[in-house]
Design a protein around this motif. Structure first.
Motif, PDB file in Angstrom:
ATOM      1  N   ILE A  12     -27.751  52.495 -21.745  1.00  0.00           N
ATOM      2  CA  ILE A  12     -28.692  52.840 -20.673  1.00  0.00           C
ATOM      3  C   ILE A  12     -29.955  53.385 -21.321  1.00  0.00           C
ATOM      4  O   ILE A  12     -29.886  54.333 -22.100  1.00  0.00           O
ATOM      5  CB  ILE A  12     -28.110  53.937 -19.742  1.00  0.00           C
ATOM      6  N   LYS A  13     -31.073  52.747 -21.046  1.00  0.00           N
ATOM      7  CA  LYS A  13     -32.327  53.176 -21.675  1.00  0.00           C
ATOM      8  C   LYS A  13     -33.377  53.409 -20.585  1.00  0.00           C
ATOM      9  O   LYS A  13     -33.612  52.510 -19.769  1.00  0.00           O
ATOM     10  CB  LYS A  13     -32.783  52.057 -22.615  1.00  0.00           C
ATOM     11  N   PRO A  14     -33.999  54.594 -20.563  1.00  0.00           N
ATOM     12  CA  PRO A  14     -35.058  54.810 -19.568  1.00  0.00           C
ATOM     13  C   PRO A  14     -36.274  53.959 -19.905  1.00  0.00           C
ATOM     14  O   PRO A  14     -36.552  53.708 -21.071  1.00  0.00           O
ATOM     15  CB  PRO A  14     -35.403  56.295 -19.720  1.00  0.00           C
ATOM     16  N   THR A  15     -36.981  53.501 -18.886  1.00  0.00           N
ATOM     17  CA  THR A  15     -38.230  52.775 -19.125  1.00  0.00           C
ATOM     18  C   THR A  15     -39.321  53.491 -18.334  1.00  0.00           C
ATOM     19  O   THR A  15     -39.038  54.428 -17.597  1.00  0.00           O
ATOM     20  CB  THR A  15     -38.148  51.327 -18.617  1.00  0.00           C
ATOM     21  N   ILE A  16     -40.546  53.034 -18.467  1.00  0.00           N
ATOM     22  CA  ILE A  16     -41.596  53.576 -17.597  1.00  0.00           C
ATOM     23  C   ILE A  16     -41.334  53.054 -16.173  1.00  0.00           C
ATOM     24  O   ILE A  16     -40.447  52.240 -15.969  1.00  0.00           O
ATOM     25  CB  ILE A  16     -43.014  53.166 -18.099  1.00  0.00           C
ATOM     26  N   HIS A  17     -42.053  53.500 -15.194  1.00  0.00           N
ATOM     27  CA  HIS A  17     -41.912  53.101 -13.778  1.00  0.00           C
ATOM     28  C   HIS A  17     -40.578  53.546 -13.177  1.00  0.00           C
ATOM     29  O   HIS A  17     -40.047  52.881 -12.298  1.00  0.00           O
ATOM     30  CB  HIS A  17     -42.014  51.577 -13.588  1.00  0.00           C
ATOM     31  N   LEU A  22     -30.540  48.472 -18.490  1.00  0.00           N
ATOM     32  CA  LEU A  22     -29.104  48.539 -18.763  1.00  0.00           C
ATOM     33  C   LEU A  22     -28.716  47.324 -19.598  1.00  0.00           C
ATOM     34  O   LEU A  22     -29.112  46.209 -19.268  1.00  0.00           O
ATOM     35  CB  LEU A  22     -28.301  48.501 -17.465  1.00  0.00           C
ATOM     36  N   THR A  23     -27.963  47.542 -20.683  1.00  0.00           N
ATOM     37  CA  THR A  23     -27.425  46.406 -21.434  1.00  0.00           C
ATOM     38  C   THR A  23     -25.964  46.242 -21.040  1.00  0.00           C
ATOM     39  O   THR A  23     -25.167  47.169 -21.201  1.00  0.00           O
ATOM     40  CB  THR A  23     -27.560  46.605 -22.944  1.00  0.00           C
ATOM     41  N   ARG A  28     -19.916  35.755 -18.119  1.00  0.00           N
ATOM     42  CA  ARG A  28     -20.496  34.404 -18.132  1.00  0.00           C
ATOM     43  C   ARG A  28     -21.804  34.301 -18.909  1.00  0.00           C
ATOM     44  O   ARG A  28     -22.129  33.249 -19.447  1.00  0.00           O
ATOM     45  CB  ARG A  28     -20.760  33.932 -16.692  1.00  0.00           C
ATOM     46  N   LEU A  29     -22.559  35.406 -18.972  1.00  0.00           N
ATOM     47  CA  LEU A  29     -23.898  35.340 -19.575  1.00  0.00           C
ATOM     48  C   LEU A  29     -23.973  36.062 -20.919  1.00  0.00           C
ATOM     49  O   LEU A  29     -25.032  36.117 -21.534  1.00  0.00           O
ATOM     50  CB  LEU A  29     -24.925  35.953 -18.613  1.00  0.00           C
ATOM     51  N   GLY A  30     -22.840  36.615 -21.376  1.00  0.00           N
ATOM     52  CA  GLY A  30     -22.865  37.395 -22.615  1.00  0.00           C
ATOM     53  C   GLY A  30     -23.616  38.699 -22.402  1.00  0.00           C
ATOM     54  O   GLY A  30     -23.600  39.263 -21.304  1.00  0.00           O
ATOM     55  N   LEU A  31     -24.331  39.167 -23.440  1.00  0.00           N
ATOM     56  CA  LEU A  31     -25.099  40.413 -23.326  1.00  0.00           C
ATOM     57  C   LEU A  31     -26.391  40.156 -22.555  1.00  0.00           C
ATOM     58  O   LEU A  31     -27.151  39.247 -22.895  1.00  0.00           O
ATOM     59  CB  LEU A  31     -25.454  40.930 -24.720  1.00  0.00           C
ATOM     60  N   ILE A  32     -26.637  40.948 -21.519  1.00  0.00           N
ATOM     61  CA  ILE A  32     -27.870  40.784 -20.745  1.00  0.00           C
ATOM     62  C   ILE A  32     -28.517  42.144 -20.515  1.00  0.00           C
ATOM     63  O   ILE A  32     -27.863  43.189 -20.596  1.00  0.00           O
ATOM     64  CB  ILE A  32     -27.630  40.112 -19.372  1.00  0.00           C
ATOM     65  N   THR A  33     -29.805  42.117 -20.216  1.00  0.00           N
ATOM     66  CA  THR A  33     -30.523  43.327 -19.817  1.00  0.00           C
ATOM     67  C   THR A  33     -30.737  43.277 -18.310  1.00  0.00           C
ATOM     68  O   THR A  33     -31.161  42.260 -17.771  1.00  0.00           O
ATOM     69  CB  THR A  33     -31.891  43.405 -20.526  1.00  0.00           C
ATOM     70  N   VAL A  34     -30.421  44.382 -17.657  1.00  0.00           N
ATOM     71  CA  VAL A  34     -30.569  44.482 -16.200  1.00  0.00           C
ATOM     72  C   VAL A  34     -31.467  45.683 -15.920  1.00  0.00           C
ATOM     73  O   VAL A  34     -31.242  46.765 -16.473  1.00  0.00           O
ATOM     74  CB  VAL A  34     -29.197  44.704 -15.522  1.00  0.00           C
ATOM     75  N   PHE A  35     -32.470  45.491 -15.087  1.00  0.00           N
ATOM     76  CA  PHE A  35     -33.336  46.615 -14.729  1.00  0.00           C
ATOM     77  C   PHE A  35     -32.858  47.228 -13.423  1.00  0.00           C
ATOM     78  O   PHE A  35     -32.551  46.522 -12.466  1.00  0.00           O
ATOM     79  CB  PHE A  35     -34.794  46.150 -14.609  1.00  0.00           C
ATOM     80  N   ALA A  36     -32.752  48.568 -13.431  1.00  0.00           N
ATOM     81  CA  ALA A  36     -32.245  49.266 -12.246  1.00  0.00           C
ATOM     82  C   ALA A  36     -33.170  50.421 -11.917  1.00  0.00           C
ATOM     83  O   ALA A  36     -33.718  51.063 -12.811  1.00  0.00           O
ATOM     84  CB  ALA A  36     -30.844  49.794 -12.514  1.00  0.00           C
ATOM     85  N   LYS A  37     -33.351  50.674 -10.634  1.00  0.00           N
ATOM     86  CA  LYS A  37     -34.123  51.852 -10.211  1.00  0.00           C
ATOM     87  C   LYS A  37     -33.314  53.101 -10.535  1.00  0.00           C
ATOM     88  O   LYS A  37     -32.104  53.123 -10.332  1.00  0.00           O
ATOM     89  CB  LYS A  37     -34.363  51.800  -8.697  1.00  0.00           C
ATOM     90  N   ALA A  38     -33.973  54.123 -11.050  1.00  0.00           N
ATOM     91  CA  ALA A  38     -33.275  55.376 -11.343  1.00  0.00           C
ATOM     92  C   ALA A  38     -32.953  56.098 -10.033  1.00  0.00           C
ATOM     93  O   ALA A  38     -33.612  55.885  -9.028  1.00  0.00           O
ATOM     94  CB  ALA A  38     -34.148  56.248 -12.234  1.00  0.00           C
ATOM     95  N   ASN A  39     -31.945  56.964 -10.072  1.00  0.00           N
ATOM     96  CA  ASN A  39     -31.584  57.838  -8.942  1.00  0.00           C
ATOM     97  C   ASN A  39     -31.264  57.118  -7.657  1.00  0.00           C
ATOM     98  O   ASN A  39     -31.566  57.590  -6.576  1.00  0.00           O
ATOM     99  CB  ASN A  39     -32.722  58.846  -8.650  1.00  0.00           C
ATOM    100  N   ARG A  40     -30.672  55.969  -7.742  1.00  0.00           N
ATOM    101  CA  ARG A  40     -30.242  55.292  -6.515  1.00  0.00           C
ATOM    102  C   ARG A  40     -28.797  55.627  -6.258  1.00  0.00           C
ATOM    103  O   ARG A  40     -27.918  55.285  -7.026  1.00  0.00           O
ATOM    104  CB  ARG A  40     -30.401  53.782  -6.672  1.00  0.00           C
ATOM    105  N   LYS A  41     -28.552  56.290  -5.146  1.00  0.00           N
ATOM    106  CA  LYS A  41     -27.189  56.773  -4.867  1.00  0.00           C
ATOM    107  C   LYS A  41     -26.175  55.639  -4.726  1.00  0.00           C
ATOM    108  O   LYS A  41     -25.031  55.769  -5.102  1.00  0.00           O
ATOM    109  CB  LYS A  41     -27.190  57.638  -3.601  1.00  0.00           C
ATOM    110  N   LYS A  42     -26.617  54.502  -4.179  1.00  0.00           N
ATOM    111  CA  LYS A  42     -25.623  53.451  -3.875  1.00  0.00           C
ATOM    112  C   LYS A  42     -25.099  52.780  -5.153  1.00  0.00           C
ATOM    113  O   LYS A  42     -24.038  52.177  -5.124  1.00  0.00           O
ATOM    114  CB  LYS A  42     -26.200  52.406  -2.915  1.00  0.00           C
TER     115      LYS A  42
END
Ligand code: ZN
Length: 237
Positions: A12-17, A22-23, A28-42
Motif C-alpha cells: 500500500i503506497k500513498p500517492t498525491i490526490h 495498491l499492489t 488472472r492478471l498477475g501483479l497489478i496496481t490498483v488506485f483507491a481513494k483513501a478513507n473509504r469506509k466501504k
C-alpha cells in the motif's frame, strides 16, 4: 469497463490526490496496481488481505478500486513478529517479479496463499520459507537442474542448481548439501505448490534447506529484502 479478480494485497503506497496505490497479486492478471481513494469506509483493506476485487478500468489504462470483498485476512500472521517479517519477505520476493511479464506472476498466487496459510497454522517457518523460495524460483524460470556429477553429492552449485562432490565443487560457488536436504529439494521441485509442502525433516535439516534455497534465490536475483534481515534477528536459528 469493470472486471473482477481474486487477489492478495501486497503493498500500500500513498500517492498525491488522497489516493493509494495498491499492489495486488491476482489470479488472472498477475501483479497489478490498483488506485483507491483513501478513507473509504466501504472498502476496508490491509496488507495480506485476500478476496475479490472489482475494478474499473479507465480509458487511459488505469485500474480503480470499485469494491473489495474480504475472504481471508491472514490475521494470525500479524500476531507474531517473526511471522510478520517472514510474510513481508515473501511479499518482497513476489514484488521483485513485477519488473518482468506481470501476467506470468499469476502462477505465484496459489503458492503464496499456501505459504501464508501454513505459516499461520504453525508449520516450520524454515520449511515454509524453503518451499516458497524454491517454487518461486522454479515458477519464474530459475529451476535448479538437480543433475549430479556422478560422485556422492556433498554440495549444491548456486549457478545451475546441480549436486556436486567436494572435488568437483572446488571451482564453483556452492552451499553444503546433505542427503536429507537433497531429497527435500527433489520433492519440492517435483511437486505442485499444493503438494510441495508435504514432507518432514529434522529441524537442523530444514534450517540447512532454508539457507540453501535463500542462497540460490539471492545468487540469481538482485533482491533487496530488508524483511529477510529483520526476520533473521528474531527467528531462533
Ligand atoms: Zn564429482
Amino acid at each position: 469497463m469493470t472486471c473482477k479478480v481474486k487477489g492478495i494485497l501486497l503493498k500500500i503506497k500513498p500517492t498525491i490526490h488522497e489516493e493509494r496505490a495498491l499492489t495486488v497479486l491476482t489470479d488472472r492478471l498477475g501483479l497489478i496496481t490498483v488506485f483507491a481513494k483513501a478513507n473509504r469506509k466501504k472498502n476496508q483493506y490491509d496488507q495480506f488481505y485476500y478476496g475479490e476485487w472489482v475494478l474499473y478500468e479507465t480509458g487511459g489504462g488505469n485500474r480503480l478500486l470499485n469494491h473489495f470483498t474480504l475472504e481471508e485476512p491472514f490475521h494470525e500472521l500479524k500476531e507474531r513478529v517473526d511471522h510478520t517479517f517472514l510474510a513481508s519477505y515473501f511479499a518482497q520476493l513476489t514484488l521483485y517479479f513485477s519488473k518482468g511479464d506481470k501476467q506470468e506472476t499469476s502462477a505465484l498466487l496459489p503458492l503464496l496463499l499456501n505459504s501464508l496459510y501454513l505459516l499461520g497454522k504453525g508449520r516450520s517457518p524454515y520449511l515454509v520459507k524453503s518451499v516458497f523460495e524454491l517454487k518461486t524460483m522454479q515458477l519464474m524460470g530459475y529451476c535448479p537442474t538437480l543433475t549430479g556429477c556422478g560422485h556422492t553429492a556433498d554440495a549444491f552449485a548456486l549457478e545451475d542448481g546441480s549436486f556436486l562432490c567436494n572435488s568437483c565443487a572446488q571451482t564453483v560457488r556452492t552451499v553444503p548439501l546433505t542427503a536429507t536436504v537433497a531429497a527435500a529439494l527433489t520433492h519440492v521441485l517435483n511437486n505442485s505448490p499444493a503438494k510441495a509442502f508435504s514432507f518432514t525433516a529434522p529441524n537442523e535439516e530444514l534450517v540447512r534447506l532454508s539457507r540453501l534455497s535463500e542462497a540460490f534465490a539471492l545468487y540469481h536475483l538482485e533482491l533487496k529484502a530488508p524483511a529477510l534481515e529483520m526476520w533473521k534477528t528474531v527467528c531462533d536459528d
